[in-house]
Enzyme design. Structure first.
Site, mmCIF file in Angstrom:
data_model
loop_
_atom_site.group_PDB
_atom_site.id
_atom_site.type_symbol
_atom_site.label_atom_id
_atom_site.label_comp_id
_atom_site.label_asym_id
_atom_site.label_seq_id
_atom_site.Cartn_x
_atom_site.Cartn_y
_atom_site.Cartn_z
ATOM 1 N N LYS A 250 0.848 -1.201 0.000
ATOM 2 C CA LYS A 250 0.000 0.000 0.000
ATOM 3 C C LYS A 250 0.882 1.249 0.000
ATOM 4 O O LYS A 250 0.684 2.168 -0.793
ATOM 5 C CB LYS A 250 -0.883 0.024 1.247
ATOM 6 C CG LYS A 250 -1.534 1.375 1.537
ATOM 7 C CD LYS A 250 -2.432 1.368 2.728
ATOM 8 C CE LYS A 250 -1.755 1.731 4.021
ATOM 9 N NZ LYS A 250 -1.495 3.142 4.260
ATOM 10 N N ASN A 251 1.889 1.262 0.862
ATOM 11 C CA ASN A 251 2.694 2.479 1.032
ATOM 12 C C ASN A 251 3.756 2.635 -0.050
ATOM 13 O O ASN A 251 4.476 3.622 -0.077
ATOM 14 C CB ASN A 251 3.317 2.511 2.431
ATOM 15 C CG ASN A 251 2.247 2.656 3.498
ATOM 16 O OD1 ASN A 251 1.101 2.990 3.181
ATOM 17 N ND2 ASN A 251 2.592 2.377 4.729
ATOM 18 N N CYS B 259 -5.460 12.517 12.211
ATOM 19 C CA CYS B 259 -6.209 11.264 12.084
ATOM 20 C C CYS B 259 -6.145 10.566 13.441
ATOM 21 O O CYS B 259 -5.712 11.136 14.432
ATOM 22 C CB CYS B 259 -5.576 10.388 11.005
ATOM 23 S SG CYS B 259 -3.939 9.834 11.471
ATOM 24 N N ARG C 240 -0.284 14.497 12.225
ATOM 25 C CA ARG C 240 0.175 14.368 10.830
ATOM 26 C C ARG C 240 0.560 15.740 10.223
ATOM 27 O O ARG C 240 -0.019 16.195 9.232
ATOM 28 C CB ARG C 240 -0.881 13.694 9.954
ATOM 29 C CG ARG C 240 -1.469 12.412 10.520
ATOM 30 C CD ARG C 240 -0.478 11.321 10.823
ATOM 31 N NE ARG C 240 0.126 10.696 9.675
ATOM 32 C CZ ARG C 240 -0.389 9.652 9.033
ATOM 33 N NH1 ARG C 240 -1.539 9.164 9.414
ATOM 34 N NH2 ARG C 240 0.242 9.120 7.997
ATOM 35 N N ASP D 23 4.095 0.808 12.098
ATOM 36 C CA ASP D 23 2.914 0.161 11.505
ATOM 37 C C ASP D 23 2.754 -1.280 11.957
ATOM 38 O O ASP D 23 1.750 -1.916 11.649
ATOM 39 C CB ASP D 23 3.003 0.182 9.972
ATOM 40 C CG ASP D 23 2.914 1.592 9.442
ATOM 41 O OD1 ASP D 23 3.204 1.793 8.253
ATOM 42 O OD2 ASP D 23 2.565 2.492 10.222
ATOM 43 N N ARG E 72 -8.612 -0.526 4.192
ATOM 44 C CA ARG E 72 -7.765 0.520 3.594
ATOM 45 C C ARG E 72 -6.388 -0.027 3.268
ATOM 46 O O ARG E 72 -5.751 0.411 2.321
ATOM 47 C CB ARG E 72 -7.611 1.701 4.572
ATOM 48 C CG ARG E 72 -8.862 2.530 4.766
ATOM 49 C CD ARG E 72 -8.531 3.787 5.533
ATOM 50 N NE ARG E 72 -7.388 4.455 4.902
ATOM 51 C CZ ARG E 72 -6.561 5.267 5.565
ATOM 52 N NH1 ARG E 72 -6.745 5.504 6.847
ATOM 53 N NH2 ARG E 72 -5.557 5.848 4.939
HETATM 54 C C1 EPZ Z 1 4.084 6.967 6.132
HETATM 55 O O1 EPZ Z 1 3.285 8.014 6.644
HETATM 56 C C2 EPZ Z 1 3.158 5.763 6.030
HETATM 57 N N1 EPZ Z 1 2.064 6.063 5.107
HETATM 58 C C3 EPZ Z 1 2.605 5.433 7.413
HETATM 59 O O2 EPZ Z 1 1.815 4.255 7.282
HETATM 60 C C4 EPZ Z 1 3.778 5.124 8.343
HETATM 61 O O3 EPZ Z 1 3.293 4.889 9.642
HETATM 62 C C5 EPZ Z 1 4.740 6.325 8.370
HETATM 63 O O4 EPZ Z 1 5.163 6.638 7.022
HETATM 64 C C6 EPZ Z 1 5.978 6.046 9.204
HETATM 65 O O5 EPZ Z 1 6.644 4.933 8.710
HETATM 66 C C7 EPZ Z 1 2.314 6.006 3.775
HETATM 67 O O6 EPZ Z 1 3.415 5.735 3.346
HETATM 68 C C8 EPZ Z 1 1.147 6.283 2.875
HETATM 69 P P1 EPZ Z 1 6.091 10.373 8.244
HETATM 70 P P2 EPZ Z 1 3.879 9.538 6.669
HETATM 71 O O7 EPZ Z 1 5.985 11.619 7.448
HETATM 72 O O8 EPZ Z 1 4.673 9.773 5.433
HETATM 73 C C9 EPZ Z 1 6.083 13.596 11.662
HETATM 74 C C10 EPZ Z 1 -0.028 2.857 7.649
HETATM 75 O O9 EPZ Z 1 -0.543 2.367 8.670
HETATM 76 N N2 EPZ Z 1 6.070 14.574 10.553
HETATM 77 O O10 EPZ Z 1 7.319 9.532 8.122
HETATM 78 O O11 EPZ Z 1 2.760 10.456 6.965
HETATM 79 C C11 EPZ Z 1 4.763 12.848 11.792
HETATM 80 O O12 EPZ Z 1 3.848 13.559 12.599
HETATM 81 C C12 EPZ Z 1 0.421 4.306 7.644
HETATM 82 O O13 EPZ Z 1 0.185 2.224 6.588
HETATM 83 C C13 EPZ Z 1 6.297 15.916 10.836
HETATM 84 O O14 EPZ Z 1 6.484 16.300 11.989
HETATM 85 O O15 EPZ Z 1 4.844 9.438 7.926
HETATM 86 C C14 EPZ Z 1 5.184 11.566 12.448
HETATM 87 O O16 EPZ Z 1 5.289 11.791 13.846
HETATM 88 C C15 EPZ Z 1 0.143 4.999 8.953
HETATM 89 N N3 EPZ Z 1 6.295 16.812 9.802
HETATM 90 C C16 EPZ Z 1 6.595 11.323 11.896
HETATM 91 O O17 EPZ Z 1 7.028 12.576 11.368
HETATM 92 C C17 EPZ Z 1 6.091 16.423 8.504
HETATM 93 O O18 EPZ Z 1 6.113 17.293 7.597
HETATM 94 C C18 EPZ Z 1 6.650 10.292 10.789
HETATM 95 O O19 EPZ Z 1 5.801 10.735 9.777
HETATM 96 C C19 EPZ Z 1 5.850 15.059 8.236
HETATM 97 C C20 EPZ Z 1 5.852 14.149 9.274
#
Ligand code: EPZ
Length: 418
Positions: free
Chosen positions: A22-23, A118, A123, A306, A398
């Site tokens: 998915k990701n 969410c 996020r 995850d 999802r």
């Molecule tokens: C990706 O989300 C995945 N989703 C998530 O999977 C996964 O949990 C996450 O990476 C971490 O591995 C997809 O790939 C579609 P991040 P993403 O940006 O990109 C903070 C699932 O269950 N952050 O690496 O949104 C954020 O709040 C989903 O399949 C900022 O502070 O994750 C979080 O604490 C859930 N500022 C941390 O970084 C930003 O601009 C990691 O977020 C972006 C993120």
């Protein structure tokens, strides 16, 4: 509201092939809008998030169709005409925020709504905006939307404050068409980013370093469509590994990439599960004796957030006390309360969960509030005595392609009740 009805107690046994990631497929679908000619994505999983992303791309003017008896996605972005991402659809798949980079690179403009928080956390998108701004993207806010414009992009040297997966992908995609060289430092190293690099380079991009914390992009004039096979879903692999562990089962996953699940393998071995890496795939044999262990979620290659809810279900029937530290998202323990309804003894304090193992769980009616907590409750139901009814399974749909069919094929007593 459809539900899963699970009768616990069956050992899972047999072979199971996982779906495409998915990701991995979601950012690749976003990247496809930068091509001038059609793409075909093989092994594209048929998930709710993929269907929503397909609708988003159609709303932008792309043709998106299932081909190859439904196993592949055909995307033709040549007539892309609209740069406004549908707000209602975007709310359903917040990761579609990584459409800004590709859309601005291809069309010079993109309008998206704030993805919003969410069930697992706020996020924020500050790292996305910081990196894209460095490439020359200007942002303004209009009626709760973000309007991104870039009359002229240019390469930049960008240092992320945190290794954000989505921000790394967003910047990498936009930089592919930004004249000059872009360096992304403190980049996320997830395998999905390596898959995205492979797809972009097949379209004619010049990217190196995905999978490490420094990614180098040389901007090119244009990108062409290509064929790409999406990598297997490493979180589905991990989830099925835990299913074998929690039912003391014996399963073989032929298309699992062992390297992608090393952290999960290591933790399951600490619990007493046997994991064997074969020439192709992995074999997982669960034990009736489960040792407690501590888990700390971290960016890849650390233990994946995850997989944290799934691990919590397993540790709730270990012989002792385990501690989980969730360092990535601020509220990802929603499953703890529901597992408690099944007899688990879990205390949460902020980002720490203390799990006192119990001999067995009892079936109950539980509610899934997000994708991975839903998976966690299904796993608990497989091991619990009696019947468990998991509602809110649209969350599970999802990220898992017909999870109940995969589990039933391994001997689980699980049905979907619409
Ligand atoms: C990706 O989300 C995945 N989703 C998530 O999977 C996964 O949990 C996450 O990476 C971490 O591995 C997809 O790939 C579609 P991040 P993403 O940006 O990109 C903070 C699932 O269950 N952050 O690496 O949104 C954020 O709040 C989903 O399949 C900022 O502070 O994750 C979080 O604490 C859930 N500022 C941390 O970084 C930003 O601009 C990691 O977020 C972006 C993120």
């Amino acid at each position: 509201m459809s539900e899963f009805i699970i009768t616990g107690g069956s050992r899972l046994e047999g072979d199971i092939t996982v779906s495409g990631g998915k990701n991995a497929v979601l950012p690749i679908m976003a990247a496809s809008v930068m091509a001038r000619t059609p793409c075909v994505l093989h092994n594209a999983p048929d998930l709710v998030d993929v269907r929503v992303m397909s609708e988003i791309l159609r709303g932008l003017g792309a043709v998106v169709e299932r081909v190859n008896s439904g196993r592949s996605l055909y995307i033709d972005p040549s007539d892309l005409s609209n740069t406004v991402v549908d707000e209602a659809l975007m709310r359903q798949v917040r990761s579609s925020i990584f459409l800004i980079g590709p859309l601005v690179a291809r069309m010079g403009k993109a309008t998206v709504s704030y993805p919003g928080g969410c069930d697992i956390g706020q996020r924020p998108i500050d790292q996305h905006l910081k990196g894209l701004a460095a490439l020359g993207v200007a942002f303004e806010e209009a009626h709760g939307n973000i309007v991104a414009q870039a009359p002229k992009l240019q390469g930049a040297d960008i240092h992320l404050d945190i290794p954000s997966v989505g921000a790394t992908e967003n910047i990498m995609m936009c930089a592919s068409l930004a004249p000059g060289v872009t360096v992304i430092r403190n980049a996320a190293k997830e395998p999905e980013i390596v898959d995205l690099q492979g797809f972009l380079n097949s379209m004619g991009a010049r990217i190196r370093g995905a999978g490490t914390d420094v990614i180098r992009v040389e901007g090119v004039e244009s990108l062409q469509g290509c064929e790409h096979t999406v990598m297997p879903d490493r979180i589905e692999v991990g989830t099925l590994m835990v299913a074998a562990a929690i039912t003391a089962g014996d399963i073989y996953i032929p298309n699992a990439v062992a390297e992608h699940v090393q952290a999960v393998t290591s933790k399951l071995r600490e619990v007493g599960t046997s994991v064997t890496v074969l020439h192709r795939g992995i074999r997982v044999i669960g034990s009736h004796r489960r040792r407690p262990t501590d888990v700390k979620t971290l960016p890849y290659p650390g233990f994946p957030t995850d997989m944290q809810p799934q691990m919590m279900a397993l540790l709730s029937i270990a012989e002792g006390t385990s501690v989980i530290s969730e360092t990535v998202f601020e509220s990802r323990f929603k499953q703890a309360e529901e597992l408690g309804r099944m007899g688990a003894q879990i205390r949460t304090e902020g980002r720490t969960a203390i799990i006192k193992g119990v001999p067995r769980l009892s079936g109950a009616r539980v509610v899934s509030t997000d994708l991975r907590s839903g998976a966690s409750l299904v796993l608990a139901g497989l091991a619990a005595e009696g019947e468990t009814i998991v509602s809110g399974i649209h969350h599970v749909d999802r990220g898992y392609e017909r999870l109940e069919r995969k589990l039933a094929a391994l001997g689980a007593k699980i049905i979907r009740q619409e």
